[in-house]
Design a protein around this motif. Structure first.
Motif, PDB file in Angstrom:
ATOM      1  N   ILE A  78      -2.704   3.204  -4.482  1.00  0.00           N
ATOM      2  CA  ILE A  78      -2.288   2.417  -5.653  1.00  0.00           C
ATOM      3  C   ILE A  78      -2.960   1.048  -5.550  1.00  0.00           C
ATOM      4  O   ILE A  78      -2.800   0.346  -4.553  1.00  0.00           O
ATOM      5  N   PHE A  79      -3.746   0.698  -6.553  1.00  0.00           N
ATOM      6  CA  PHE A  79      -4.484  -0.572  -6.458  1.00  0.00           C
ATOM      7  C   PHE A  79      -4.630  -1.217  -7.831  1.00  0.00           C
ATOM      8  O   PHE A  79      -4.372  -0.596  -8.860  1.00  0.00           O
ATOM      9  N   VAL A  80      -5.083  -2.471  -7.805  1.00  0.00           N
ATOM     10  CA  VAL A  80      -5.265  -3.243  -9.043  1.00  0.00           C
ATOM     11  C   VAL A  80      -6.762  -3.324  -9.341  1.00  0.00           C
ATOM     12  O   VAL A  80      -7.565  -3.682  -8.473  1.00  0.00           O
ATOM     13  N   GLN A  81      -7.103  -2.986 -10.553  1.00  0.00           N
ATOM     14  CA  GLN A  81      -8.518  -2.925 -10.962  1.00  0.00           C
ATOM     15  C   GLN A  81      -9.290  -4.210 -10.625  1.00  0.00           C
ATOM     16  O   GLN A  81     -10.384  -4.163 -10.083  1.00  0.00           O
TER      17      GLN A  81
ATOM     18  N   HIS B 155      -3.525 -14.425 -24.773  1.00  0.00           N
ATOM     19  CA  HIS B 155      -2.208 -14.705 -24.167  1.00  0.00           C
ATOM     20  C   HIS B 155      -2.077 -13.936 -22.854  1.00  0.00           C
ATOM     21  O   HIS B 155      -1.321 -12.967 -22.766  1.00  0.00           O
ATOM     22  N   PRO B 156      -2.822 -14.347 -21.829  1.00  0.00           N
ATOM     23  CA  PRO B 156      -2.829 -13.538 -20.588  1.00  0.00           C
ATOM     24  C   PRO B 156      -1.648 -13.798 -19.657  1.00  0.00           C
ATOM     25  O   PRO B 156      -1.586 -13.231 -18.574  1.00  0.00           O
ATOM     26  N   GLN B 157      -0.683 -14.623 -20.079  1.00  0.00           N
ATOM     27  CA  GLN B 157       0.353 -15.073 -19.130  1.00  0.00           C
ATOM     28  C   GLN B 157       1.212 -13.950 -18.551  1.00  0.00           C
ATOM     29  O   GLN B 157       1.777 -14.115 -17.471  1.00  0.00           O
ATOM     30  N   ASP B 158       1.318 -12.793 -19.256  1.00  0.00           N
ATOM     31  CA  ASP B 158       2.189 -11.726 -18.732  1.00  0.00           C
ATOM     32  C   ASP B 158       1.455 -10.706 -17.855  1.00  0.00           C
ATOM     33  O   ASP B 158       2.075  -9.799 -17.297  1.00  0.00           O
ATOM     34  N   ILE B 159       0.134 -10.819 -17.773  1.00  0.00           N
ATOM     35  CA  ILE B 159      -0.628  -9.746 -17.114  1.00  0.00           C
ATOM     36  C   ILE B 159      -0.243  -9.588 -15.637  1.00  0.00           C
ATOM     37  O   ILE B 159      -0.031  -8.479 -15.154  1.00  0.00           O
ATOM     38  N   LYS B 160      -0.090 -10.711 -14.942  1.00  0.00           N
ATOM     39  CA  LYS B 160       0.229 -10.644 -13.506  1.00  0.00           C
ATOM     40  C   LYS B 160       1.603  -9.963 -13.301  1.00  0.00           C
ATOM     41  O   LYS B 160       1.719  -9.035 -12.503  1.00  0.00           O
TER      42      LYS B 160
ATOM     43  N   ASN C 255       3.188  -7.985 -15.352  1.00  0.00           N
ATOM     44  CA  ASN C 255       3.096  -6.568 -15.749  1.00  0.00           C
ATOM     45  C   ASN C 255       2.427  -5.714 -14.674  1.00  0.00           C
ATOM     46  O   ASN C 255       2.760  -4.550 -14.489  1.00  0.00           O
ATOM     47  N   THR C 256       1.475  -6.321 -13.963  1.00  0.00           N
ATOM     48  CA  THR C 256       0.771  -5.602 -12.896  1.00  0.00           C
ATOM     49  C   THR C 256       1.768  -5.179 -11.812  1.00  0.00           C
ATOM     50  O   THR C 256       1.808  -4.015 -11.388  1.00  0.00           O
ATOM     51  N   TYR C 257       2.609  -6.125 -11.372  1.00  0.00           N
ATOM     52  CA  TYR C 257       3.600  -5.809 -10.346  1.00  0.00           C
ATOM     53  C   TYR C 257       4.637  -4.812 -10.858  1.00  0.00           C
ATOM     54  O   TYR C 257       5.055  -3.910 -10.138  1.00  0.00           O
ATOM     55  N   GLU C 258       5.002  -4.978 -12.123  1.00  0.00           N
ATOM     56  CA  GLU C 258       6.010  -4.066 -12.696  1.00  0.00           C
ATOM     57  C   GLU C 258       5.483  -2.631 -12.745  1.00  0.00           C
ATOM     58  O   GLU C 258       6.197  -1.670 -12.508  1.00  0.00           O
ATOM     59  N   LEU C 259       4.195  -2.502 -13.062  1.00  0.00           N
ATOM     60  CA  LEU C 259       3.611  -1.160 -13.151  1.00  0.00           C
ATOM     61  C   LEU C 259       3.523  -0.508 -11.762  1.00  0.00           C
ATOM     62  O   LEU C 259       3.806   0.691 -11.611  1.00  0.00           O
ATOM     63  N   ALA C 260       3.180  -1.315 -10.772  1.00  0.00           N
ATOM     64  CA  ALA C 260       3.127  -0.781  -9.398  1.00  0.00           C
ATOM     65  C   ALA C 260       4.530  -0.282  -9.007  1.00  0.00           C
ATOM     66  O   ALA C 260       4.694   0.779  -8.397  1.00  0.00           O
ATOM     67  N   ARG C 261       5.524  -1.061  -9.406  1.00  0.00           N
ATOM     68  CA  ARG C 261       6.914  -0.679  -9.148  1.00  0.00           C
ATOM     69  C   ARG C 261       7.234   0.655  -9.846  1.00  0.00           C
ATOM     70  O   ARG C 261       7.851   1.541  -9.270  1.00  0.00           O
ATOM     71  N   ASP C 262       6.797   0.787 -11.093  1.00  0.00           N
ATOM     72  CA  ASP C 262       7.013   2.035 -11.843  1.00  0.00           C
ATOM     73  C   ASP C 262       6.382   3.227 -11.121  1.00  0.00           C
ATOM     74  O   ASP C 262       6.976   4.295 -11.013  1.00  0.00           O
ATOM     75  N   PHE C 263       5.146   3.030 -10.659  1.00  0.00           N
ATOM     76  CA  PHE C 263       4.429   4.134  -9.993  1.00  0.00           C
ATOM     77  C   PHE C 263       5.244   4.665  -8.818  1.00  0.00           C
ATOM     78  O   PHE C 263       5.461   5.860  -8.670  1.00  0.00           O
ATOM     79  N   VAL C 264       5.676   3.723  -7.962  1.00  0.00           N
ATOM     80  CA  VAL C 264       6.368   4.135  -6.733  1.00  0.00           C
ATOM     81  C   VAL C 264       7.741   4.718  -7.069  1.00  0.00           C
ATOM     82  O   VAL C 264       8.141   5.760  -6.552  1.00  0.00           O
ATOM     83  N   ALA C 265       8.448   4.042  -7.995  1.00  0.00           N
ATOM     84  CA  ALA C 265       9.801   4.511  -8.351  1.00  0.00           C
ATOM     85  C   ALA C 265       9.752   5.891  -9.003  1.00  0.00           C
ATOM     86  O   ALA C 265      10.686   6.677  -8.895  1.00  0.00           O
ATOM     87  N   SER C 266       8.639   6.219  -9.676  1.00  0.00           N
ATOM     88  CA  SER C 266       8.538   7.535 -10.332  1.00  0.00           C
ATOM     89  C   SER C 266       8.104   8.625  -9.371  1.00  0.00           C
ATOM     90  O   SER C 266       7.981   9.777  -9.765  1.00  0.00           O
ATOM     91  N   GLY C 267       7.799   8.246  -8.139  1.00  0.00           N
ATOM     92  CA  GLY C 267       7.536   9.296  -7.162  1.00  0.00           C
ATOM     93  C   GLY C 267       6.163   9.282  -6.516  1.00  0.00           C
ATOM     94  O   GLY C 267       5.872  10.128  -5.674  1.00  0.00           O
ATOM     95  N   LEU C 268       5.285   8.355  -6.911  1.00  0.00           N
ATOM     96  CA  LEU C 268       3.987   8.310  -6.216  1.00  0.00           C
ATOM     97  C   LEU C 268       4.218   7.764  -4.808  1.00  0.00           C
ATOM     98  O   LEU C 268       4.862   6.732  -4.635  1.00  0.00           O
ATOM     99  N   ASP C 269       3.686   8.470  -3.836  1.00  0.00           N
ATOM    100  CA  ASP C 269       3.852   8.053  -2.446  1.00  0.00           C
ATOM    101  C   ASP C 269       2.598   7.271  -2.030  1.00  0.00           C
ATOM    102  O   ASP C 269       1.505   7.840  -1.973  1.00  0.00           O
ATOM    103  N   PRO C 270       2.730   5.973  -1.755  1.00  0.00           N
ATOM    104  CA  PRO C 270       1.543   5.161  -1.429  1.00  0.00           C
ATOM    105  C   PRO C 270       0.799   5.659  -0.193  1.00  0.00           C
ATOM    106  O   PRO C 270      -0.374   5.324  -0.005  1.00  0.00           O
ATOM    107  N   ASP C 271       1.468   6.474   0.644  1.00  0.00           N
ATOM    108  CA  ASP C 271       0.754   7.021   1.806  1.00  0.00           C
ATOM    109  C   ASP C 271      -0.182   8.157   1.392  1.00  0.00           C
ATOM    110  O   ASP C 271      -1.122   8.495   2.094  1.00  0.00           O
TER     111      ASP C 271
END
Ligand code: SF4
Length: 289
Positions: free
Chosen positions: A41-44, A14-19, A21-37
């Motif tokens: 932050i990348f996708v495997q 059931h891979p339909q949610d993976i894409k 979830n990928t964007y949501e996790l990137a959002r989590d990373f940045v919102a929690s304080g990771l500075d992309p500069d």
């Protein structure tokens, strides 16, 4: 890194949610304080070199090393209803080893349950370096946080697959509902029973998120039957809601296009480093370039 190849290993039916979830996790990373500069932050799956290195590592990893992984056995047991006795799922930690080694990481932030996987990574790297007589990869050390393990609300390992987690995006209502479902000290049946905070999931969340004074106060209240579990959970809900509020707000403020740009930029940087490493690997093991 957002490990979407890894997600596919258990979600391939059931891979339909993976894409999403990928964007949501990137959002989590940045919102929690990771500075992309500062943090890449990348996708495997945007970096195919991970799979190339995983293939080389698979060749030299004895089956027994992956079969003994405790998390593999645990997930086979827990994720009932899914066909996980697959070649890919067994090789999960080998791909993890490649994820780490491709960037020549000398340290990895992990939860305590991931230590056996990191040890396996070290073994694979040691064998690679010894076989090809070059110290190409450092043996990575773990970086454990002050709270190296936080269980899910049902007292099992916290996992997206088990649905027992509190998401950074959860609304106050959802947080309150999930905290209400948390497993408490099973021996504390009546409010007049003295409790054991050390075996209570609720208390472990206090330890992670509350002010130390509050943690102590709740401990004393529980041990002396001065507070009930309902009140204790209500107080924890408030603490978690307040803690996650700024993250939730920052998540909302991030546009989809901003998140896409962050992932694309990160992917470019990661790919540059990964392709350099895979070139070194191929030269070392004498593959035609
Ligand atoms: Fe857990 Fe709080 Fe109940 Fe004690 S009072 S058992 S810490 S929920």
């Amino acid at each position: 890194m957002i490990a979407d190849w890894h997600a596919l290993m258990s979600e391939y039916e059931h891979p339909q949610d993976i894409k999403e979830n990928t964007y949501e996790l990137a959002r989590d990373f940045v919102a929690s304080g990771l500075d992309p500069d500062k943090s890449t932050i990348f996708v495997q799956s945007h970096i195919p070199e991970h799979l190339e290195l995983a293939s080389v590592f698979s060749d030299l990893t004895p089956l027994a090393w992956v079969e003994r992984c405790p998390t593999y056995k645990e997930q086979l047991r827990e994720l009932k209803g899914r066909e996980l006795t697959t070649y890919g799922f067994l090789g999960y930690p080998v791909l993890q080893a490649a994820d780490i080694a491709i960037y020549k990481a000398d340290a990895v932030p992990v939860g305590i349950d991931q230590l056996p996987h990191l040890e396996l990574t070290r073994e694979i790297i040691r064998k690679f370096n010894s076989l090809y007589k070059k110290h190409l990869f450092p043996e990575p050390e773990p970086i454990l946080t002050k709270i190296p393990k936080l269980l899910g609300i049902d007292n099992r390992k916290m996992s997206k697959s088990y649905g027992n987690y509190i998401a950074l995006s959860d609304t106050p209502e959802v947080i309150t509902k999930k905290v209400g479902q948390m497993v408490t000290d099973p021996e504390r049946i009546h409010t007049t029973d003295k409790g054991h905070p050390d075996i209570c999931t609720v208390h472990s969340y206090y330890a992670a998120f509350a002010d130390p004074k509050v943690v102590e106060e709740v401990r004393r209240g529980c041990e002396n039957a001065l507070i009930g579990c309902t009140e204790c959970k209500k107080r924890l809900s408030k603490i978690l809601i307040d803690y996650l509020e700024p993250i939730r707000e920052k998540r909302k403020a991030l546009s989809d296009s901003k998140v896409e740009d962050i992932i694309k930029d990160g992917g470019r940087k990661a790919r540059e480093a990964a392709s350099k490493t895979i070139g070194e690997v191929k030269r070392l093991i004498n593959l035609a370039l």
